[in-house]
Design a protein around this motif. Sequence first.
Motif, PDB file in Angstrom:
ATOM      1  N   SER A   1      16.510   6.850 -28.704  1.00 16.70           N
ATOM      2  CA  SER A   1      15.725   8.001 -29.154  1.00 16.70           C
ATOM      3  C   SER A   1      15.956   9.239 -28.289  1.00 16.70           C
ATOM      4  O   SER A   1      15.828  10.365 -28.760  1.00 16.70           O
ATOM      5  CB  SER A   1      14.241   7.646 -29.176  1.00 16.70           C
ATOM      6  OG  SER A   1      13.733   7.466 -27.862  1.00 16.70           O
TER       7      SER A   1
ATOM      8  N   THR B   1      10.883  12.146 -43.389  1.00 13.01           N
ATOM      9  CA  THR B   1      11.396  12.380 -42.035  1.00 13.01           C
ATOM     10  C   THR B   1      12.824  12.912 -42.078  1.00 13.01           C
ATOM     11  O   THR B   1      13.170  13.861 -41.365  1.00 13.01           O
ATOM     12  CB  THR B   1      11.348  11.080 -41.224  1.00 13.01           C
ATOM     13  OG1 THR B   1      10.005  10.599 -41.177  1.00 13.01           O
ATOM     14  CG2 THR B   1      11.848  11.316 -39.801  1.00 13.01           C
TER      15      THR B   1
ATOM     16  N   PHE C   1      10.475   7.539 -44.639  1.00 16.58           N
ATOM     17  CA  PHE C   1      11.835   7.804 -44.175  1.00 16.58           C
ATOM     18  C   PHE C   1      12.428   9.032 -44.860  1.00 16.58           C
ATOM     19  O   PHE C   1      13.079   9.864 -44.225  1.00 16.58           O
ATOM     20  CB  PHE C   1      12.711   6.573 -44.417  1.00 16.58           C
ATOM     21  CG  PHE C   1      14.178   6.848 -44.324  1.00 16.58           C
ATOM     22  CD1 PHE C   1      14.743   7.254 -43.127  1.00 16.58           C
ATOM     23  CD2 PHE C   1      15.001   6.713 -45.432  1.00 16.58           C
ATOM     24  CE1 PHE C   1      16.108   7.528 -43.045  1.00 16.58           C
ATOM     25  CE2 PHE C   1      16.347   6.972 -45.354  1.00 16.58           C
ATOM     26  CZ  PHE C   1      16.902   7.381 -44.153  1.00 16.58           C
TER      27      PHE C   1
ATOM     28  N   SER D   1      16.070   1.322 -36.627  1.00 17.38           N
ATOM     29  CA  SER D   1      14.626   1.198 -36.441  1.00 17.38           C
ATOM     30  C   SER D   1      13.934   0.645 -37.679  1.00 17.38           C
ATOM     31  O   SER D   1      12.971  -0.134 -37.570  1.00 17.38           O
ATOM     32  CB  SER D   1      14.027   2.549 -36.052  1.00 17.38           C
ATOM     33  OG  SER D   1      14.213   3.508 -37.066  1.00 17.38           O
ATOM     34  N   LEU D   2      14.413   1.001 -38.873  1.00 16.27           N
ATOM     35  CA  LEU D   2      13.820   0.466 -40.096  1.00 16.27           C
ATOM     36  C   LEU D   2      14.109  -1.020 -40.250  1.00 16.27           C
ATOM     37  O   LEU D   2      13.283  -1.781 -40.765  1.00 16.27           O
ATOM     38  CB  LEU D   2      14.327   1.243 -41.316  1.00 16.27           C
ATOM     39  CG  LEU D   2      13.751   2.657 -41.464  1.00 16.27           C
ATOM     40  CD1 LEU D   2      14.537   3.460 -42.490  1.00 16.27           C
ATOM     41  CD2 LEU D   2      12.271   2.609 -41.843  1.00 16.27           C
TER      42      LEU D   2
ATOM     43  N   TYR E   1      20.150   5.738 -35.977  1.00 12.03           N
ATOM     44  CA  TYR E   1      18.881   5.414 -35.321  1.00 12.03           C
ATOM     45  C   TYR E   1      17.845   4.969 -36.334  1.00 12.03           C
ATOM     46  O   TYR E   1      17.156   3.959 -36.125  1.00 12.03           O
ATOM     47  CB  TYR E   1      18.365   6.628 -34.551  1.00 12.03           C
ATOM     48  CG  TYR E   1      16.974   6.436 -34.003  1.00 12.03           C
ATOM     49  CD1 TYR E   1      16.762   5.732 -32.822  1.00 12.03           C
ATOM     50  CD2 TYR E   1      15.858   6.953 -34.678  1.00 12.03           C
ATOM     51  CE1 TYR E   1      15.482   5.542 -32.313  1.00 12.03           C
ATOM     52  CE2 TYR E   1      14.578   6.767 -34.179  1.00 12.03           C
ATOM     53  CZ  TYR E   1      14.403   6.066 -33.004  1.00 12.03           C
ATOM     54  OH  TYR E   1      13.121   5.871 -32.520  1.00 12.03           O
ATOM     55  N   TYR E   2      17.715   5.690 -37.441  1.00 13.95           N
ATOM     56  CA  TYR E   2      16.699   5.326 -38.428  1.00 13.95           C
ATOM     57  C   TYR E   2      17.057   4.042 -39.166  1.00 13.95           C
ATOM     58  O   TYR E   2      16.182   3.248 -39.508  1.00 13.95           O
ATOM     59  CB  TYR E   2      16.451   6.486 -39.386  1.00 13.95           C
ATOM     60  CG  TYR E   2      15.516   7.497 -38.771  1.00 13.95           C
ATOM     61  CD1 TYR E   2      14.152   7.248 -38.713  1.00 13.95           C
ATOM     62  CD2 TYR E   2      15.996   8.660 -38.191  1.00 13.95           C
ATOM     63  CE1 TYR E   2      13.290   8.129 -38.103  1.00 13.95           C
ATOM     64  CE2 TYR E   2      15.142   9.553 -37.576  1.00 13.95           C
ATOM     65  CZ  TYR E   2      13.787   9.288 -37.529  1.00 13.95           C
ATOM     66  OH  TYR E   2      12.940  10.164 -36.915  1.00 13.95           O
TER      67      TYR E   2
END
Length: 204
Positions: free
Chosen positions: A49, A187, A184, A84-85, A80-81
Motif C-alpha cells: 500500500s 474506488t 471496487f 486485496s480483493l 494491489y486491488y
Amino acid sequence: MTASSPTYPTNLRFDRDQPVSRLWGIPILGIAVRALLLLPHYFVLWLYSMLVGLTLLIVWVPVLATGRYPEWGYRIVGGYYRWSLRVTAYQLMMVAPYPPFSSLPGYPVEVDFDRSLTIDRLWGIPLLGMLARVFLAIPHAIVLWAVGMLVGFVGFWLWVPILLFGRFPQLGYELIGGYMRWQFRVTAWLLLIPAPYPPFRLAE
C-alpha cells in the motif's frame, strides 16, 4: 468464471462453482483461523500500500498529459486491488484455495480492467480533479453505507450453509460479492482508472 463480457469496464468476478470445506463453517473458529492464516498477506499488502500511495501521487501526470491511465498504474494499483480483493474473499469463505502472494491470473477471484479506454484530461488537474470525483461519489457512499448494514447482517449467518452443505451460497455471491464489486468500481473510478461513472448496482 463467467465467459460473457461484463457490461461495465471495471469488474470483479468469482468462480461460484467450488466446494468449501465444511470445517470452515464452524462458528467463529473457521473465520478466526482464516484470519490467522492471512496475517502474512496483511503484512505484505501493508507494505504494498505504500507503493500504491506513491503511485497515486504521480499517476495524474500521464492522465493530464495523455488522457490515458499508464500501464504501470494498472500493474501497481490494479494489482494491489486484485490481491486485496482475493484476500478478502478468502477471509469471507467465498473461495476455497489459499490466495497466492501475487496478482497473477488463475485464482477464482478475478479483477478486470478495460485498458483501451481513455479519460478526460481535466480529471488529471492536481487536487481539483480528485476532489471533484470525491464530491460526485457521495451518493455512492450513502447507498453503500446502507447496503453495508444488510451485507453485515447476512454475512453473519453465511457460516450456516457452509457448515451444512460445504458451499458458499449464491445469495452470498450476489449480495456480498456484489457489494465488494460496487465498492471496487467506485474506488477505481475515484483513482482515475478510466471508466464511466459507476452504476448503482451489485451485479456485473
